[in-house]
Design a protein around this motif. Structure first.
Motif, PDB file in Angstrom:
ATOM      1  N   UNK A 103      41.120  48.903  33.743  1.00 42.46           N
ATOM      2  CA  UNK A 103      40.395  48.188  32.983  1.00 42.46           C
ATOM      3  C   UNK A 103      39.447  47.296  33.416  1.00 42.46           C
ATOM      4  N   UNK A 104      39.140  47.004  35.151  1.00 44.63           N
ATOM      5  CA  UNK A 104      38.200  45.992  35.831  1.00 44.63           C
ATOM      6  C   UNK A 104      38.184  46.779  36.787  1.00 44.63           C
ATOM      7  N   UNK A 105      37.865  48.182  36.734  1.00 41.88           N
ATOM      8  CA  UNK A 105      37.442  48.845  37.995  1.00 41.88           C
ATOM      9  C   UNK A 105      38.113  48.844  38.789  1.00 41.88           C
ATOM     10  N   UNK A 106      39.125  48.752  38.866  1.00 39.28           N
ATOM     11  CA  UNK A 106      39.415  48.736  40.382  1.00 39.28           C
ATOM     12  C   UNK A 106      39.749  47.740  41.657  1.00 39.28           C
ATOM     13  N   UNK A 107      39.242  46.082  41.014  1.00 40.57           N
ATOM     14  CA  UNK A 107      37.951  45.694  41.710  1.00 40.57           C
ATOM     15  C   UNK A 107      36.546  45.739  41.672  1.00 40.57           C
ATOM     16  N   UNK A 108      36.124  46.293  41.129  1.00 40.27           N
ATOM     17  CA  UNK A 108      34.684  46.353  40.891  1.00 40.27           C
ATOM     18  C   UNK A 108      33.955  45.900  39.571  1.00 40.27           C
ATOM     19  N   UNK A 109      34.954  44.669  39.510  1.00 39.80           N
ATOM     20  CA  UNK A 109      34.168  44.059  38.110  1.00 39.80           C
ATOM     21  C   UNK A 109      32.854  43.793  38.364  1.00 39.80           C
ATOM     22  N   UNK A 110      31.753  43.987  37.258  1.00 36.62           N
ATOM     23  CA  UNK A 110      30.061  43.707  37.619  1.00 36.62           C
ATOM     24  C   UNK A 110      29.980  42.076  38.080  1.00 36.62           C
ATOM     25  N   UNK A 111      29.438  42.308  38.778  1.00 38.28           N
ATOM     26  CA  UNK A 111      28.677  41.333  39.925  1.00 38.28           C
ATOM     27  C   UNK A 111      27.772  39.947  38.460  1.00 38.28           C
ATOM     28  N   UNK A 112      28.500  39.065  38.326  1.00 33.85           N
ATOM     29  CA  UNK A 112      27.678  38.009  37.458  1.00 33.85           C
ATOM     30  C   UNK A 112      25.908  37.403  37.375  1.00 33.85           C
ATOM     31  N   UNK A 113      25.450  38.447  38.540  1.00 32.56           N
ATOM     32  CA  UNK A 113      23.826  38.766  39.448  1.00 32.56           C
ATOM     33  C   UNK A 113      23.694  39.191  38.667  1.00 32.56           C
ATOM     34  N   UNK A 114      24.672  40.626  38.003  1.00 33.36           N
ATOM     35  CA  UNK A 114      23.620  41.623  38.016  1.00 33.36           C
ATOM     36  C   UNK A 114      23.640  41.297  36.412  1.00 33.36           C
ATOM     37  N   UNK A 115      22.215  42.730  35.774  1.00 34.11           N
ATOM     38  CA  UNK A 115      21.797  42.312  33.860  1.00 34.11           C
ATOM     39  C   UNK A 115      23.088  42.870  33.249  1.00 34.11           C
ATOM     40  N   UNK A 116      24.208  43.408  33.852  1.00 33.78           N
ATOM     41  CA  UNK A 116      25.381  43.761  32.735  1.00 33.78           C
ATOM     42  C   UNK A 116      26.119  42.838  33.328  1.00 33.78           C
ATOM     43  N   UNK A 117      26.786  41.875  34.386  1.00 30.22           N
ATOM     44  CA  UNK A 117      27.012  41.245  34.230  1.00 30.22           C
ATOM     45  C   UNK A 117      26.883  39.694  33.580  1.00 30.22           C
ATOM     46  N   UNK A 118      25.073  39.357  33.713  1.00 23.64           N
ATOM     47  CA  UNK A 118      25.086  38.632  33.617  1.00 23.64           C
ATOM     48  C   UNK A 118      25.191  38.606  31.505  1.00 23.64           C
ATOM     49  N   UNK A 119      25.485  39.618  30.646  1.00 28.54           N
ATOM     50  CA  UNK A 119      25.273  39.828  29.462  1.00 28.54           C
ATOM     51  C   UNK A 119      26.894  39.225  29.117  1.00 28.54           C
ATOM     52  N   UNK A 120      27.772  39.912  29.786  1.00 27.09           N
ATOM     53  CA  UNK A 120      29.233  39.703  30.072  1.00 27.09           C
ATOM     54  C   UNK A 120      29.752  38.118  29.689  1.00 27.09           C
ATOM     55  N   UNK A 121      28.747  37.389  30.806  1.00 33.40           N
ATOM     56  CA  UNK A 121      28.981  35.892  30.985  1.00 33.40           C
ATOM     57  C   UNK A 121      28.516  35.091  30.014  1.00 33.40           C
ATOM     58  N   UNK A 122      27.207  35.618  28.897  1.00 42.10           N
ATOM     59  CA  UNK A 122      26.653  34.950  28.158  1.00 42.10           C
ATOM     60  C   UNK A 122      27.418  34.466  26.786  1.00 42.10           C
ATOM     61  N   UNK A 123      27.820  36.563  26.581  1.00 44.30           N
ATOM     62  CA  UNK A 123      28.771  36.656  25.105  1.00 44.30           C
ATOM     63  C   UNK A 123      30.292  35.525  25.459  1.00 44.30           C
ATOM     64  N   UNK A 124      30.664  35.988  26.826  1.00 47.16           N
ATOM     65  CA  UNK A 124      32.260  35.070  27.307  1.00 47.16           C
ATOM     66  C   UNK A 124      31.426  33.426  27.003  1.00 47.16           C
ATOM     67  N   UNK A 125      30.691  33.181  27.060  1.00 43.74           N
ATOM     68  CA  UNK A 125      30.145  31.415  26.805  1.00 43.74           C
ATOM     69  C   UNK A 125      29.879  31.354  26.019  1.00 43.74           C
TER      70      UNK A 125
END
Ligand SMILES: NC(=O)c1ccc[n+]([C@@H]2O[C@H](COP(=O)([O-])OP(=O)(O)OC[C@H]3O[C@@H](n4cnc5c(N)ncnc54)[C@H](OP(=O)(O)O)[C@@H]3O)[C@@H](O)[C@H]2O)c1
Length: 279
Positions: A190-212
């Motif tokens: 579910x985390x991409x086997x160690x390839x989880x979206x980096x917070x510097x990527x657009x998708x990663x930023x979306x996850x960080x914002x929702x998480x916050x």
């Protein structure tokens, strides 16, 4: 921990469970402590396989004295999945896991032995009480149709498949098929086997914002998205107690429809591939 009925199996299973591939690479007491912390927090669905090196031994240690709490899953390799080979593989797994039964036993991916042979071994193991249910893994829709025919209506408990934000291929056909047939869908890697979206990527930023917005973590947001439909379960692997605790907390997170839509747009489904992807 939120629980759901596991496909055709009359058992309530936590939406977030625990994977164990490569858990035997970690410092043994740390790995055992991680699994136990997960159990304490309700992640009682533990997934392992004969393929995962010494992982079954690590799991056996972690569940000592707590077997009745656990929904224990292991898998037979396709190369062992003849009628007699399946029974022998299961007995080896039970010995490594130091238990007398599995809650669910899976064919790891479609192989060359006829499904009818493997499934008749599964049924024999059910009669002997060595497994309580059985299922499949990495099965695409044509494989599922064949399995339904070979195994009988309502016999397939689950299909364990690759599913994460970067790989949503199951949503095209496998997830609807399983929903219609009452088969649980277990999201592996579910985390991409160690390839989880980096917070510097657009998708990663979306996850960080929702998480916050929720005082949560990006991984909790991802897990919650992955189990947003009633047939879905996820089995992240964590080899530290901190990671296990982080993952368990995804169970209490509730995403709004607007947040689900935002994640959906940030990690688009993509076209249906010719073959179901697997690791
Ligand atoms: N049926 C199949 O063919 C199949 C194929 C692949 C996997 N699986 C099953 O699915 C399970 C999960 O998939 P996976 O192991 O491939 O990968 P995964 O769960 O997608 O990712 C595991 C990685 O995420 C890290 N991690 C976990 N929780 C974290 C957290 N809260 N914060 C930061 N990092 C975290 C882990 O680090 P640490 O280990 O350091 O905690 C590890 O590096 C497997 O273990 C296995 O049981 C099944």
């Amino acid at each position: 921990m939120e629980r759901r009925t596991f496909g055709s199996v009359p058992r309530e299973v936590p939406v977030i469970g625990q994977g164990t591939w490569y858990i035997d690479d970690a410092h043994r007491p740390t790995a055992v402590a991680a699994l136990r912390r997960g159990l304490n927090l309700g992640m009682t669905h533990i997934d392992t396989a004969e393929m995962y090196g010494d992982a079954e031994i690590v799991v056996g240690e972690a569940i000592t004295g707590r077997r009745d709490e656990v929904f224990l899953v292991s898998k037979v390799l396709p190369s062992n999945a003849s009628r007699n080979g399946t029974v022998a593989a299961c007995e080896r797994s039970l010995a490594r896991l130091r238990t007398d039964r599995l809650d669910c036993y899976l064919l790891h991916w479609p192989g060359s032995y006829p499904l009818a042979e493997t499934f008749s071994a599964f049924e024999r193991l059910c009669e002997q009480g060595k497994i309580l249910s059985w299922g499949v893994s990495n099965f695409d829709v044509p494989d599922l149709d064949a399995a339904w025919k070979a195994g009988g209506e309502g016999r397939i408990a689950c299909n364990q498949v690759l599913y994460n934000l970067g790989e949503r291929a199951i949503e095209h056909a496998v997830l609807p098929w399983c929903g219609e047939h009452g088969v649980a869908v277990v999201a592996y890697s579910p985390f991409g086997h160690g390839d989880f979206p980096d917070p510097s990527t657009p998708g990663g930023r979306v996850l960080e914002e929702i998480a916050a917005n929720h005082g949560a973590t990006a991984r909790q947001v991802a897990l919650r998205f992955l189990v947003r439909r009633p047939s879905l379960f996820a089995i992240p692997k964590a080899s530290s107690a901190e990671h296990a605790a982080d993952n368990a907390a995804a169970s209490v997170l509730r995403l709004t429809d607007a947040e689900l839509t935002r994640i959906d747009a940030a990690f688009p489904l993509g076209a249906q591939p010719a073959r179901l992807p697997m690791l």
